[in-house]
Scaffold this active site. Structure first.
Site, PDB file in Angstrom:
ATOM      1  N   THR A  44       8.721  -1.413  -5.819  1.00  0.00           N
ATOM      2  CA  THR A  44       9.320  -0.115  -6.142  1.00  0.00           C
ATOM      3  C   THR A  44       8.198   0.461  -6.851  1.00  0.00           C
ATOM      4  OG1 THR A  44      11.612  -1.094  -6.328  1.00  0.00           O
ATOM      5  CG2 THR A  44      11.205   0.848  -7.384  1.00  0.00           C
ATOM      6  N   THR A  45       7.575   0.141  -7.977  1.00  0.00           N
ATOM      7  CA  THR A  45       6.629   0.425  -8.742  1.00  0.00           C
ATOM      8  C   THR A  45       5.455   1.000  -8.137  1.00  0.00           C
ATOM      9  OG1 THR A  45       7.333  -1.038 -10.411  1.00  0.00           O
ATOM     10  CG2 THR A  45       5.358   0.077 -11.084  1.00  0.00           C
ATOM     11  N   TYR A 107      21.497   1.592   0.344  1.00  0.00           N
ATOM     12  CA  TYR A 107      22.267   2.461   1.230  1.00  0.00           C
ATOM     13  C   TYR A 107      23.097   1.996   2.398  1.00  0.00           C
ATOM     14  CZ  TYR A 107      23.168   7.173   3.337  1.00  0.00           C
ATOM     15  OH  TYR A 107      24.135   8.090   4.067  1.00  0.00           O
ATOM     16  N   TYR A 133      14.797 -10.101  -4.208  1.00  0.00           N
ATOM     17  CA  TYR A 133      14.773  -9.112  -5.323  1.00  0.00           C
ATOM     18  C   TYR A 133      16.153  -8.442  -5.361  1.00  0.00           C
ATOM     19  CZ  TYR A 133      13.106  -5.167  -8.155  1.00  0.00           C
ATOM     20  OH  TYR A 133      12.957  -4.015  -9.089  1.00  0.00           O
ATOM     21  N   ARG A 138      19.518  -0.137  -8.481  1.00  0.00           N
ATOM     22  CA  ARG A 138      19.116   0.512  -7.604  1.00  0.00           C
ATOM     23  C   ARG A 138      19.467   0.707  -6.178  1.00  0.00           C
ATOM     24  NH1 ARG A 138      13.371   2.286 -10.004  1.00  0.00           N
ATOM     25  NH2 ARG A 138      13.144   3.583  -8.057  1.00  0.00           N
ATOM     26  N   LYS A 161      13.679 -12.428  -7.861  1.00  0.00           N
ATOM     27  CA  LYS A 161      13.227 -11.602  -9.099  1.00  0.00           C
ATOM     28  C   LYS A 161      14.723 -10.948  -9.484  1.00  0.00           C
ATOM     29  CE  LYS A 161      11.235  -7.133 -10.233  1.00  0.00           C
ATOM     30  NZ  LYS A 161      10.280  -5.956  -9.801  1.00  0.00           N
ATOM     31  N   ILE A 203       7.963 -10.703 -13.172  1.00  0.00           N
ATOM     32  CA  ILE A 203       7.578  -9.450 -12.289  1.00  0.00           C
ATOM     33  C   ILE A 203       7.710  -8.256 -12.870  1.00  0.00           C
ATOM     34  CG2 ILE A 203       7.533  -8.368 -10.049  1.00  0.00           C
ATOM     35  CD1 ILE A 203       8.359 -11.066  -8.850  1.00  0.00           C
TER      36      ILE A 203
END
Length: 292
Positions: A44-45, A107, A133, A138, A161, A203
């Site tokens: 994501t980052t 989604y 993750y 999100r 994570k 992380i």
């Protein structure tokens, strides 16, 4: 276990015509020298959701080659399209990634049964370790502890994570997974609480600007110096909050540019920070000791 310590969810530096590979190599070497324990690329980052497949594959391959086994490289290859996640995961394995980070489907979402089948399908397609993750804020979907318990039985699914922010859920996860299953914090402000439950590290977003401090925070805990670890966690708290005053990675990439790392622009739909929020970020950077 893929790693213990601080894994950086590294930003992707961009220039106008694409990825800035020269700057990416500079960042990778800086992290190794600063004590970062693992590189997590195309997460994501790293703005992976704005990359096309060619870019994502290129960044993964480049990172693996430049790190050259000095520390583990974990490639973000998750998708809400199971077939696509399988394809990307196979590619990452083929170019030498040490492990994979797989986001929950977003989604279109899915049931807990769907999560089990989705992750199992990907895990069956590769022969390298996988970190799940979980970040329901999100994605809109949560990995329940009972689902994690089932998934943790797969030989390739070795860690999670966890970024739900739900400490009760984290306790239950720690209770039901095998002893050799690794828990990594996905929240920079919850590293010490997670490690108190047997976690192996983080992380991290803040490690993009504080690689040494983030490594030390985890290492102090692993070495049994809980007091020093907690001191760093509390010292970093206000700056961590500022790094999430807008959606990640807007603030951290802004901070890196303010600090002279020159990582380039954000890709739409991410935009420049609002002025009031930028002011808060600058103030917290200064309070931490940075000269702007």
């Amino acid at each position: 276990m893929l790693f213990t310590g601080s894994g950086v969810a590294i930003v992707t530096p961009y220039k106008e015509n694409g990825v800035d590979y020269k700057k990416l190599e500079e960042l990778l070497n800086w992290h190794v020298n600063e004590g970062t324990d693992s590189i997590i690329v195309c997460g994501t980052t790293g703005e992976a959701s704005t990359m096309n497949d060619e870019e994502q594959k290129s960044v993964i391959k480049f990172t693996v080659e430049k790190i050259n086994k000095r520390i583990p490289v974990i490639a973000g290859t998750g998708s809400n399209n199971t077939h696509h996640a399988v394809e990307m995961s196979k590619y990452a394995q083929s170019v030498g990634a040490d492990g994979l980070l797989l986001i929950t489907p977003y989604y279109n979402k899915c049931t807990q049964k769907g999560l089990i089948e989705h992750f199992t399908k990907i895990a069956d397609s590769v022969n390298i370790p996988i970190i799940l993750y979980n970040v329901p804020g999100r994605t809109g979907v949560n990995i329940n502890p009972s689902t994690l318990e089932k998934l943790s039985q797969h030989k390739n699914i070795v860690a999670i994570k966890e970024a739900s922010g739900n400490i009760s859920q984290l306790v239950e996860m720690a209770r039901v997974v095998p002893k050799d299953f690794a828990l990594y914090s996905g929240n920079d402000d919850m590293i010490v609480p997670l490690m108190s439950l047997g976690g192996k590290g983080v992380i991290s977003v803040v490690a993009n600007i504080l690689p040494k401090d983030t490594h030390n925070l985890v290492q102090y805990f692993l070495d049994g110096d809980i007091e020093k670890s907690l001191e760093l966690q509390l010292q970093m708290k206000c700056l961590i909050d500022a790094l999430f005053i807008e959606v990640n990675p807007i603030p951290v990439k802004t901070a890196m540019n303010l600090l002279g790392h020159d990582v380039g622009h954000l890709r739409l739909p991410l935009t420049d920070m609002l002025e009031d929020n930028l002011k808060v970020l600058k103030e917290e950077l200064k309070k931490y000791g940075f000269n702007l």
